[in-house]
Design a protein around this motif. Sequence first.
Motif: not given
Lengths: 408, 218
Positions: A340-350
């Motif tokens: 997963p890209s970092i943006l996927n992690y950010f989206g999930l955290i948000l």
Amino acid sequence: MEFLPFVYLAYMFVSFYLLLLTLLLYFKNKQALFSHPKLTKEYSISIIIPTYNEEKTIVDTIKSVYNIDYSNIKEVFVVNDGSKDNTSLAVRKILNKYKNLKLIDKENSGKADSINQTLKKCTGELVVVLDADSYAFKESFKKMVGYFDDEKVGAVTAMCTPRNRSTLLEKLQVIEYKVIAFTRKLLEFIDSIYVVPGTAGMYRRKALEEIGGFDTKNITEDIEATWHLAKNGWKIRMCLSASVTTEVPNKLKPWYRQRRRWALGGLQCISKYKSYIFQNNMFGYFIVPFFTLGLFLGLIGMIIFLYVFGRRFLSSYLLTRYSLESSTALLNMNNFYITPSILNYFGLILLFLFFIFNIYVLSIMKDRILEKQSFFNLIFYMIVYLMVYPFTLIAAMIHYARKKNVWR
Amino acid sequence: MEIKNKHIFWEALILAIFIFASGVFLGYLLELNRTNDIITLYQNSELNLLDVQLQTDFIALNNLSCDIASNYIFSFAEKTYQDARLLEKYDDANKLSRGVILQHKKYDLLRARLWLNALDLNDRCGKRFVNVVYFYNYNTKDIETKAKQSIFSNRLSEIKASLSDSILLIPIAANLGSDSINYMMAEYNIGSVPAILIDEKTKVETIDQLKNIEQYLK
């Protein structure tokens, strides 16, 4: 860096900022959340109930009005705006039963015009506009009128929640109304309430007269009137401990139409007041930009989603086609190696933060939805229900472009 | 507005910038860590290839068994093929940090060298395996090319699994601006990617041709 990741990051930052702003507002003002000013004077009140084809609910609404614990209600006007059903007859039957209940039968001219015409007949210091399917709680007026001790207060709104709560759509609206009520109250602390909903609004008559009543050209006359009051420097307040219940749409079509109407009215307001952006008071510095941003943030989110989803869909289609044409397996073990890209992690955290925020809000609002049901409704609300919003905005934009500003 | 809420916009903004920037920085570090993994993988492959190069030179110099040379090339080709797939996935996930195009370019040149070694071995020892060179676009954003490449790649994986002893599979990125690779492609008349070149004679460039690729490998 590519363009799209930059858009993702910008979108996430704005959402994160608004979430933090809301949380800060809450933690700084939580003691005042459910409090209300002490009742020092029972201001005289005129109540206006505009109706259109409300024969089923109007009698109960009138009963609820006369059940309110407030001694200085001067008059109750039921304005029959050319109903095609038996609304008028239903009111006539109980006209003599209640003191100062007045029926105005008139040609259909829309809600705003109905209120404006009646406003001229009102004698109370305060005017309450109540939808024909809204029931105000017994103590609500006593909790609300104290705000008017401040002479700069032009309008006060109450917490409005759905009365019908059986179907999934209705339950989702319960979550929505509670979250909206909570955030609206928080906006009060920065003088930025952007709507006194038509379900129940209490206005200082002088303030309403100053702005010339409700705008008959705007299909969300409640938003427009609130913006007009705010522009003129009137303060808007919200009493979270005063409750009003209302009938919400229980089928998709009327729900969709209602939301489209709200979005269309919002667009009309933005168009009318766009020249005030970053001018004047909090109205220009926050209400108009925030409302505009809120409206378009969902739209941008949807465009990003559709773009990503569209690419995935097209890619899957091509893969399947080529796979069939070449008799090759569509997937092999290598395809299951996921990085997963970092943006996927950010989206999930948000998403997780918003989920926690909603649970927290519902617990603050003491909502029974948390006790009675699984989190399914909340997850569905966040992932599906809110996703439909931008579609209503697009439909509203199309209507707006075609100048189809119809009320019903 | 009450005094305690007067500066709330700035407070929220500063807090948001601080937390968000920390998140982006952490994300960047994580990607940098990934990039370092990729570079390490490339470096290991590079060393392996130099090793193979020396071994084949040594074998040629001392007239050692063609079987041994063939085994060396084969095992290395297998490893580079698996590495290439893994690296592609890693590369695709990097959004915040720089890519590793230079490393990839070097790696591809070395794989091209491997191809030449294989050609040399076939010349010296007779045809011992089928050379399958797979040209693809590195990090392509074009959906159609990506889908085609995915199917070409899956097909080659299937073939590799069933004919592992007789084919030497060498994937080479065609879009990294390497002159020698461009020259090789021009030499074999490779006009579009993805494309598969079999024994320097047969080209597979379409889905239809891919369907019947086995017949070219016999």
